[in-house]
Design an enzyme around this catalytic site. Structure first.
Site, PDB file in Angstrom:
ATOM      1  N   HIS A  41      19.047  18.321  20.646  1.00 26.26           N
ATOM      2  CA  HIS A  41      19.714  17.195  21.310  1.00 26.26           C
ATOM      3  C   HIS A  41      18.705  16.435  22.161  1.00 26.26           C
ATOM      4  O   HIS A  41      17.869  17.065  22.806  1.00 26.26           O
ATOM      5  CB  HIS A  41      20.837  17.737  22.207  1.00 26.26           C
ATOM      6  CG  HIS A  41      21.508  16.670  23.023  1.00 26.26           C
ATOM      7  ND1 HIS A  41      22.404  15.788  22.469  1.00 26.26           N
ATOM      8  CD2 HIS A  41      21.384  16.331  24.332  1.00 26.26           C
ATOM      9  CE1 HIS A  41      22.821  14.944  23.408  1.00 26.26           C
ATOM     10  NE2 HIS A  41      22.221  15.265  24.568  1.00 26.26           N
ATOM     11  N   GLY A  93      -0.979   7.373  -9.675  1.00 28.37           N
ATOM     12  CA  GLY A  93       0.130   7.184  -8.730  1.00 28.37           C
ATOM     13  C   GLY A  93       1.325   6.438  -9.297  1.00 28.37           C
ATOM     14  O   GLY A  93       2.396   6.426  -8.700  1.00 28.37           O
ATOM     15  N   GLY A 139      -1.952   4.719 -23.988  1.00 28.75           N
ATOM     16  CA  GLY A 139      -1.793   5.769 -25.000  1.00 28.75           C
ATOM     17  C   GLY A 139      -0.666   5.461 -25.964  1.00 28.75           C
ATOM     18  O   GLY A 139       0.348   4.853 -25.606  1.00 28.75           O
ATOM     19  N   ARG A 197      -2.821   4.013 -18.040  1.00 29.61           N
ATOM     20  CA  ARG A 197      -3.331   2.674 -18.401  1.00 29.61           C
ATOM     21  C   ARG A 197      -3.840   1.892 -17.188  1.00 29.61           C
ATOM     22  O   ARG A 197      -4.624   0.966 -17.334  1.00 29.61           O
ATOM     23  CB  ARG A 197      -2.234   1.887 -19.127  1.00 29.61           C
ATOM     24  CG  ARG A 197      -1.039   1.626 -18.257  1.00 29.61           C
ATOM     25  CD  ARG A 197       0.099   0.945 -18.979  1.00 29.61           C
ATOM     26  NE  ARG A 197       1.253   0.945 -18.094  1.00 29.61           N
ATOM     27  CZ  ARG A 197       2.431   0.462 -18.378  1.00 29.61           C
ATOM     28  NH1 ARG A 197       2.657  -0.067 -19.552  1.00 29.61           N
ATOM     29  NH2 ARG A 197       3.420   0.498 -17.501  1.00 29.61           N
ATOM     30  N   GLY A 230      17.384  -4.054 -12.107  1.00 30.65           N
ATOM     31  CA  GLY A 230      17.299  -2.728 -12.713  1.00 30.65           C
ATOM     32  C   GLY A 230      15.987  -2.516 -13.430  1.00 30.65           C
ATOM     33  O   GLY A 230      15.135  -3.412 -13.488  1.00 30.65           O
ATOM     34  N   GLY A 290      21.093  -4.190  -5.439  1.00 32.31           N
ATOM     35  CA  GLY A 290      20.806  -2.750  -5.440  1.00 32.31           C
ATOM     36  C   GLY A 290      19.730  -2.447  -4.418  1.00 32.31           C
ATOM     37  O   GLY A 290      19.335  -3.302  -3.611  1.00 32.31           O
ATOM     38  N   ILE A 291      19.216  -1.215  -4.471  1.00 36.10           N
ATOM     39  CA  ILE A 291      18.282  -0.750  -3.437  1.00 36.10           C
ATOM     40  C   ILE A 291      17.027  -1.625  -3.391  1.00 36.10           C
ATOM     41  O   ILE A 291      16.635  -2.117  -2.321  1.00 36.10           O
ATOM     42  CB  ILE A 291      17.905   0.730  -3.678  1.00 36.10           C
ATOM     43  CG1 ILE A 291      19.141   1.614  -3.474  1.00 36.10           C
ATOM     44  CG2 ILE A 291      16.779   1.156  -2.746  1.00 36.10           C
ATOM     45  CD1 ILE A 291      18.896   3.099  -3.706  1.00 36.10           C
TER      46      ILE A 291
HETATM   47  C1  LIG Z   1       9.812  -1.665  -5.599  1.00 41.51           C
HETATM   48  C2  LIG Z   1      10.173  -0.244  -5.879  1.00 41.51           C
HETATM   49  C3  LIG Z   1      10.434   0.610  -4.838  1.00 41.51           C
HETATM   50  C4  LIG Z   1      10.755   1.935  -5.090  1.00 41.51           C
HETATM   51  N1  LIG Z   1      11.017   2.753  -4.040  1.00 41.51           N
HETATM   52  C5  LIG Z   1      11.328   4.051  -4.268  1.00 41.51           C
HETATM   53  C6  LIG Z   1      11.547   4.935  -3.187  1.00 41.51           C
HETATM   54  O1  LIG Z   1      11.471   4.558  -2.021  1.00 41.51           O
HETATM   55  N2  LIG Z   1      11.832   6.229  -3.466  1.00 41.51           N
HETATM   56  C7  LIG Z   1      11.931   6.688  -4.747  1.00 41.51           C
HETATM   57  O2  LIG Z   1      12.203   7.866  -4.959  1.00 41.51           O
HETATM   58  N3  LIG Z   1      11.720   5.868  -5.792  1.00 41.51           N
HETATM   59  C8  LIG Z   1      11.421   4.566  -5.579  1.00 41.51           C
HETATM   60  N4  LIG Z   1      11.180   3.744  -6.637  1.00 41.51           N
HETATM   61  C9  LIG Z   1      11.281   4.313  -7.997  1.00 41.51           C
HETATM   62  C10 LIG Z   1      10.024   5.119  -8.313  1.00 41.51           C
HETATM   63  O3  LIG Z   1       8.906   4.285  -8.195  1.00 41.51           O
HETATM   64  C11 LIG Z   1      10.117   5.696  -9.696  1.00 41.51           C
HETATM   65  O4  LIG Z   1      11.318   6.426  -9.849  1.00 41.51           O
HETATM   66  C12 LIG Z   1       8.948   6.620  -9.972  1.00 41.51           C
HETATM   67  O5  LIG Z   1       7.733   5.932  -9.862  1.00 41.51           O
HETATM   68  C13 LIG Z   1       9.072   7.210 -11.380  1.00 41.51           C
HETATM   69  O6  LIG Z   1       8.007   8.060 -11.614  1.00 41.51           O
HETATM   70  P1  LIG Z   1       7.514   8.344 -13.097  1.00 41.51           P
HETATM   71  O7  LIG Z   1       6.411   9.324 -12.954  1.00 41.51           O
HETATM   72  O8  LIG Z   1       8.657   8.670 -13.958  1.00 41.51           O
HETATM   73  O9  LIG Z   1       6.975   6.951 -13.648  1.00 41.51           O
HETATM   74  P2  LIG Z   1       6.073   5.787 -13.065  1.00 41.51           P
HETATM   75  O10 LIG Z   1       5.836   5.895 -11.632  1.00 41.51           O
HETATM   76  O11 LIG Z   1       6.696   4.546 -13.609  1.00 41.51           O
HETATM   77  O12 LIG Z   1       4.690   6.037 -13.771  1.00 41.51           O
HETATM   78  C14 LIG Z   1       4.520   5.876 -15.137  1.00 41.51           C
HETATM   79  C15 LIG Z   1       3.063   5.661 -15.374  1.00 41.51           C
HETATM   80  O13 LIG Z   1       2.851   5.677 -16.775  1.00 41.51           O
HETATM   81  C16 LIG Z   1       1.892   4.696 -17.103  1.00 41.51           C
HETATM   82  N5  LIG Z   1       2.087   4.376 -18.513  1.00 41.51           N
HETATM   83  C17 LIG Z   1       3.205   3.914 -19.118  1.00 41.51           C
HETATM   84  N6  LIG Z   1       3.003   3.767 -20.430  1.00 41.51           N
HETATM   85  C18 LIG Z   1       1.726   4.155 -20.659  1.00 41.51           C
HETATM   86  C19 LIG Z   1       0.944   4.237 -21.816  1.00 41.51           C
HETATM   87  N7  LIG Z   1       1.424   3.907 -23.007  1.00 41.51           N
HETATM   88  N8  LIG Z   1      -0.331   4.664 -21.694  1.00 41.51           N
HETATM   89  C20 LIG Z   1      -0.841   5.017 -20.483  1.00 41.51           C
HETATM   90  N9  LIG Z   1      -0.129   4.957 -19.348  1.00 41.51           N
HETATM   91  C21 LIG Z   1       1.147   4.548 -19.445  1.00 41.51           C
HETATM   92  C22 LIG Z   1       2.222   3.557 -16.161  1.00 41.51           C
HETATM   93  O14 LIG Z   1       1.125   2.686 -16.020  1.00 41.51           O
HETATM   94  C23 LIG Z   1       2.561   4.309 -14.889  1.00 41.51           C
HETATM   95  O15 LIG Z   1       1.426   4.503 -14.089  1.00 41.51           O
HETATM   96  C24 LIG Z   1      10.826   2.412  -6.419  1.00 41.51           C
HETATM   97  C25 LIG Z   1      10.542   1.554  -7.486  1.00 41.51           C
HETATM   98  C26 LIG Z   1      10.211   0.249  -7.216  1.00 41.51           C
HETATM   99  C27 LIG Z   1       9.901  -0.663  -8.378  1.00 41.51           C
END
Ligand SMILES: Cc1cc2nc3c(=O)[nH]c(=O)nc-3n(C[C@H](O)[C@H](O)[C@H](O)COP(=O)(O)OP(=O)(O)OC[C@H]3O[C@@H](n4cnc5c(N)ncnc54)[C@H](O)[C@@H]3O)c2cc1C
Length: 477
Positions: free
Chosen positions: A450, A41, A116, A36, A277, A184-185
């Site tokens: 080292h 990414g 979607g 979307r 969260g 949290g983180i």
């Molecule tokens: C501020 C922040 C910092 C973070 N830092 C870290 C880190 O340092 N290391 C780490 O491992 N994790 C980190 N995370 C967590 C990490 O971003 C997520 O765990 C990771 O992005 C999950 O990947 P994913 O592919 O499951 O989903 P997402 O990255 O959430 O991607 C899902 C995608 O699906 C798309 N989408 C959703 N619904 C629809 C739909 N109906 N139609 C079309 N597209 C859709 C969204 O637009 C999105 O682009 C962080 C998160 C945040 C918020």
């Protein structure tokens, strides 16, 4: 309405979705990736891992240069140009998302931009921003829709003074007083950034510990450093209400009421960052139309091949459960793609490392001490204080700690926790050790260079073996 057909449809282009799509294409499946947002990414690249780490790097430069004043090099106070900093952070993100677009093209993955929604177990409707609709008919699908930040209903909605991590990463301004709700983180990483940029940061956390998933001894050095950098940290405290401090609307401060031992009853802040969260997106993709089960929290249950209850539909990443981490999503994406291509692939990782990129960083993998104690699992333990690490001292830091946990019966490593600068980079060795079923001797006899921080992992294993000479430890056996 255009109708496309594809062998594998991937819904969501985060680390899980793009990895699944690219791996599937590499395995010969005609693949369509639906997203979307305009850039690939997902949360990680656009509004998560990457932009936050760019800003954390800037924060680290500020704190390190400040600390060098005590050792003979003073730079003066930083002049922060938010526009340039934002442009640099955005350029880092754009470089990576642009790279993904190129990789999709090279692999001939069809990218469809729009939201979607499943219409049936073999059809997904995609609605573009202009309202036009496309239906994609698929043989198999991967749901990789990720998660969204949880909001708190009692906070003013649509108020620019109340932001989530995405709002914080926009870096539109640096408030004078910032309240971070959630220790949290994500909350602590953003608090670290804003504190370095000059905000007076308060953190409020409902539980009695910051980063509740990590062992208390690892969090202790972080807490003590943050107590110095932040204005206040209120543990075991909840926010019970928020209102306009002077009734002057969005122009003024917000008054926040707290409940908890030792904390204030009420205080005023310029901005509130909510980091309590993330909620999975399982319930908002029309999964029911495809027959895919979604639980009441929005998670989709999967088996070890990442298949949902509908055999030809897979789910991966944040939408299938905790830990919500990019590297977990990527690995699950590979498994789903390989299973969809007919391979005998399973998600059977023994461990998934977690890292808080705070200062100091906190990283852990495998069984934590808290978990071992709660489960009554007997374990052996050794730690190495970084005050005895030459490399740590040359960085001007002494607070770090590396800890290894061992299975009492086999002597194998079952867990590792590290706190200190670069802990996130050091934890991989322990993850590999656990995956390879290594014991203390395997790690202790591996020659570490080292002087490095990575030595602390080897020295901790030596401490368990009783062979360490960099510390004096009374004999255990
Ligand atoms: C501020 C922040 C910092 C973070 N830092 C870290 C880190 O340092 N290391 C780490 O491992 N994790 C980190 N995370 C967590 C990490 O971003 C997520 O765990 C990771 O992005 C999950 O990947 P994913 O592919 O499951 O989903 P997402 O990255 O959430 O991607 C899902 C995608 O699906 C798309 N989408 C959703 N619904 C629809 C739909 N109906 N139609 C079309 N597209 C859709 C969204 O637009 C999105 O682009 C962080 C998160 C945040 C918020």
């Amino acid at each position: 309405m255009t109708v496309n057909e594809t062998e594998l449809l991937v819904l969501g282009a985060g680390p899980g979705g793009y990895s699944a799509a690219f791996r599937a294409a590499d395995l010969g499946l005609a693949t369509t990736l639906v997203e979307r947002w305009p850039a690939l990414g997902g949360v990680c690249l656009n509004v998560g891992c990457i932009p936050s780490k760019a800003l954390l790097h800037a924060a680290k430069v500020i704190s390190e240069t400040r600390e060098m004043a005590a050792h003979g090099i003073a730079f003066g106070e930083p002049a922060i140009d938010l526009d340039r900093l934002r442009a640099w952070k955005d350029a880092v993100v754009a470089r990576l998302t642009g790279g993904l677009a190129g990789l999709a093209k090279q692999r001939k993955v069809t990218v469809v931009t729009g939201t979607g929604r499943f219409l049936s177990p073999h059809d997904l409707e995609v609605t573009a921003e202009d309202g036009s609709r496309t239906t994609v008919a698929f043989r198999q699908a991967v749901i990789a829709a990720g998660s969204e930040a949880v909001t708190l209903p009692f906070l003013p909605q649509g108020d620019p003074r109340v932001i989530d991590s995405t709002g914080a990463l926009e870096l539109s301004s640096v408030p004078d007083r910032l309240l971070v709700i959630g220790g949290g983180i994500i909350g602590l990483e953003m608090g670290t950034v804003f504190s370095a940029f000059g905000a007076r940061v308060t953190v409020v956390e409902l539980l009695d510990q910051l980063i509740p998933g990590a062992d208390a001894d690892l969090v202790k050095p972080l807490l003590s450093r943050m107590k110095g950098a932040f204005e206040a940290i209120h543990l075991g405290t909840s926010v019970t209400g928020v209102g306009d401090a002077a009734g002057d609307g969005a122009a003024g401060r917000l008054e926040v009421r707290f409940e908890g031992p030792g904390g204030p009853a009420a205080e005023t802040f310029d901005q509130i960052l909510v980091a309590v969260g993330r909620r999975p997106n399982g319930a908002v993709v029309g999964a029911e139309a495809a027959g895919v089960g979604v639980d009441e929290r929005g998670f989709i249950a999967v088996d070890k091949q990442m298949r949902t209850n509908v055999e030809h539909i897979f789910a991966i990443g944040d939408v299938v459960g905790h830990p919500m981490l990019a590297h977990k999503a990527t690995h699950q994406g590979h498994v789903a793609a390989e299973a969809a291509a007919g391979r005998n692939a399973f998600f059977d990782a023994r461990v998934i490392p977690s890292v808080a990129y705070t200062d100091p960083e906190v990283a852990w993998v495998g069984t934590t001490e808290t978990e071992a104690k709660a489960a009554g699992v007997p374990y052996g333990k050794a730690s190495f204080p970084w005050a005895a690490s030459g490399r740590s001292l040359t960085l001007g830091r002494t607070e770090g700690l590396t800890k290894l946990l061992f299975d009492e019966a086999t002597g194998r490593i079952i867990g590792c926790g590290i706190v200190g600068p670069n802990a996130g980079d050091l934890i991989s060795e322990a993850a590999l050790a656990i995956e390879l079923a290594a014991d203390a001797a395997d790690v202790a006899l591996t020659i570490h260079p080292h002087p490095t921080l990575s030595e602390t992992v080897g020295l901790t294993a030596e401490a368990f073996e009783g062979t360490i000479t960099d510390l004096y430890l009374p004999k255990r056996r």
